[in-house]
Scaffold this active site. Structure first.
Site, PDB file in Angstrom:
ATOM      1  N   LYS A 116      21.638  16.095   5.896  1.00 41.98           N
ATOM      2  CA  LYS A 116      22.523  16.842   4.994  1.00 41.98           C
ATOM      3  C   LYS A 116      23.523  15.929   4.293  1.00 41.98           C
ATOM      4  O   LYS A 116      23.873  16.150   3.140  1.00 41.98           O
ATOM      5  CB  LYS A 116      23.264  17.937   5.772  1.00 41.98           C
ATOM      6  CG  LYS A 116      22.340  19.062   6.214  1.00 41.98           C
ATOM      7  CD  LYS A 116      23.088  20.190   6.880  1.00 41.98           C
ATOM      8  CE  LYS A 116      22.112  21.302   7.237  1.00 41.98           C
ATOM      9  NZ  LYS A 116      22.758  22.446   7.860  1.00 41.98           N
ATOM     10  N   LYS A 200      10.454  22.767   2.855  1.00 44.78           N
ATOM     11  CA  LYS A 200      10.883  24.032   3.452  1.00 44.78           C
ATOM     12  C   LYS A 200      11.391  24.982   2.361  1.00 44.78           C
ATOM     13  O   LYS A 200      12.035  24.536   1.403  1.00 44.78           O
ATOM     14  CB  LYS A 200      12.001  23.749   4.459  1.00 44.78           C
ATOM     15  CG  LYS A 200      12.354  24.925   5.352  1.00 44.78           C
ATOM     16  CD  LYS A 200      13.368  24.503   6.402  1.00 44.78           C
ATOM     17  CE  LYS A 200      13.830  25.689   7.224  1.00 44.78           C
ATOM     18  NZ  LYS A 200      14.857  25.322   8.194  1.00 44.78           N
ATOM     19  N   LYS A 203      17.196  28.217  -0.034  1.00 41.29           N
ATOM     20  CA  LYS A 203      18.026  29.022  -0.936  1.00 41.29           C
ATOM     21  C   LYS A 203      18.469  28.210  -2.140  1.00 41.29           C
ATOM     22  O   LYS A 203      18.837  28.751  -3.156  1.00 41.29           O
ATOM     23  CB  LYS A 203      19.275  29.505  -0.188  1.00 41.29           C
ATOM     24  CG  LYS A 203      18.979  30.213   1.117  1.00 41.29           C
ATOM     25  CD  LYS A 203      20.246  30.397   1.930  1.00 41.29           C
ATOM     26  CE  LYS A 203      20.056  29.960   3.351  1.00 41.29           C
ATOM     27  NZ  LYS A 203      21.089  30.365   4.278  1.00 41.29           N
TER      28      LYS A 203
END
Length: 341
Positions: A116, A200, A203
Site C-alpha cells: 500500500k 484483484k 473499488k
C-alpha cells in the site's frame, strides 16, 4: 487455560464502495457463519479507513453504505452484533496497549504495508504502518476465536496470535487472550478484475466495467458480465485446464461462489461450453443473487436514521462485551484505575 466462547469477529473498511469481491470474499461468508454455532460480531472498521485520507462527509456516507450492504445481504442485527468501530473507543485503547507489545520488526514484515505504501513509505501515515496492531485489538477485544479473512489478511491474523501470546506471556496472564483461527475458504475468496484476471477486483480501479458494485442494478450487472474479458477457448473438461487462463478461472470462481457449487461441479456442468453459453448463464445467476441485495441497499440508504439506529444499538452490545475485557487488560497491565463509573 481459559475456555473462550466460540466467537467470530470480522470487519470491512468503508472506503470507496462495496464490490462483488467484498460480497463473495467476506459478507456472504459472514451471513453463513451467523447461522452456525458462533457468536458473530461484525464491524464497519472506520478507524482503519482513515489510515489514508478520507473526505469526512464521504466517510460518513461510506460507513452507512457498508452497513446497508451487511444488512441487505442478510446480516440480522438480532442474531449478530453490527456496529461501526469508532463508536466503541475500546478498540483504539487496546490498540495502544498492543502498540507497546508488538515489535517494530514484526510490523516491518507486514507485506500489506509495503504494497500500500509503495515507494512513498516515508510519506505514509503512522496509522497505515501500525494498523495491524489495531486489527489485533479489534479481534482480541472480543476474545474472538475465529476470523473469516481473505488470503491477503492471513498474515495479520498470525500477527494477532503473536501479540496475544506475547501479552499473555509478558504479563503472566496465560490464556487471557485467545489464539484466533483465520478462516479462509470457499471458491471465490479472492475475486479478480473482469477486465484483467491477474488483478484483484478493486473499488479504485480505472474503469467501472472491471468490477461489479454492490449498488449496481440488474441491467448493469448483466451488461458487465456479458462484456467481461475472456479468451477464445471453450471451458475445459477439468479444473487443471483453467491453469494459465486467469479470466476464465475468475468467471468460474464467481459462478461457483454465487451458486454454492464447487468449482469442479461448475466445470462438469459447463465442460466444453463456449462463452456464448456460459457468460449469459453467469449474468442471469448474478442478477438473481445480487439484484435483490442492490435494491434493498438502495432502500436502506434512503433511511439513514434506521441505519444509524442499528449501528448505535450494535455499538452498545459490542461495548458490553468489549469494556470488561479492556478493563481486565488494564488491570493486568498494572494501570491504576480509581474512577467510579
Amino acid at each position: 487455560m481459559t475456555n473462550h466462547t466460540p466467537r467470530v469477529f470480522s470487519g470491512i473498511k468503508p472506503s470507496g464502495g462495496l464490490t462483488l469481491g467484498n460480497y463473495l470474499g467476506a459478507i456472504k461468508r459472514f451471513v453463513d457463519m451467523q447461522a452456525q454455532d458462533f457468536e458473530t460480531v461484525y464491524c464497519v472498521v472506520d478507524l482503519h479507513a482513515i489510515t489514508v485520507w478520507q473526505d469526512p462527509k464521504e466517510l460518513t456516507d461510506a460507513t452507512r453504505e457498508v452497513a446497508a450492504g451487511f444488512l441487505a445481504a442478510g446480516i440480522d442485527p438480532s442474531q449478530s452484533i453490527l456496529f461501526n468501530q469508532s463508536q466503541v473507543p475500546a478498540h483504539a485503547e487496546l490498540a495502544w496497549l498492543f502498540n507497546c507489545v508488538a515489535r517494530v520488526g514484526w510490523m516491518n514484515r507486514m507485506t500489506q504495508f509495503k504494497d500500500k505504501a509503495g515507494k512513498n513509505a516515508e510519506q505514509s501515515s503512522l496509522g497505515l504502518y501500525a494498523y495491524p496492531s489495531l486489527m489485533a485489538a479489534d479481534i482480541l477485544l472480543y476474545h474472538a476465536t475465529h476470523v473469516p479473512v481473505g488470503e491477503d489478511q492471513k498474515q495479520h491474523v498470525e500477527l494477532t496470535r503473536d501479540i496475544a501470546a506475547k501479552f499473555n506471556h509478558d504479563f503472566k496472564a496465560e490464556g487471557f487472550f485467545p489464539q484466533p483461527e483465520p478462516i479462509i475458504e470457499g471458491p471465490a475468496t479472492r475475486v479478480m478484475n473482469l477486465r484483467d484476471g491477474t488483478k484483484k477486483m478493486s473499488k479504485s480501479g480505472e474503469s467501472d466495467m472491471e468490477r461489479i458494485n454492490m449498488t449496481d442494478d440488474a441491467d448493469k450487472i448483466a451488461k458487465k458480465f456479458k462484456k467481461a474479458k475472456t479468451d477464445p477457448e471453450p471451458l475445459p473438461e477439468t479444473l487443471e485446464g483453467l491453469k494459465d487462463r486467469p479470466e476464465a478461472k475468475n468467471l468460474v470462481d464467481i459462478y461457483a461462489g454465487l451458486s454454492g457449487l464447487t468449482n469442479e461441479q461448475v466445470i462438469t456442468e459447463y465442460a466444453g461450453a463456449g462463452w456464448g453459453r456460459f457468460k449469459p448463464a453467469l449474468a442471469d445467476l448474478a442478477v438473481e443473487k445480487l439484484a435483490p441485495i442492490s435494491e434493498e441497499m438502495s432502500r436502506l440508504m434512503n433511511d439513514k436514521a434506521e441505519i444509524d439506529r442499528i449501528l448505535g444499538e450494535g455499538a452498545d452490545k459490542a461495548e458490553a462485551i468489549a469494556q470488561p475485557i479492556l478493563d481486565r487488560a488494564y488491570d493486568i497491565t498494572g494501570f491504576l484505575r480509581s474512577r467510579k463509573r
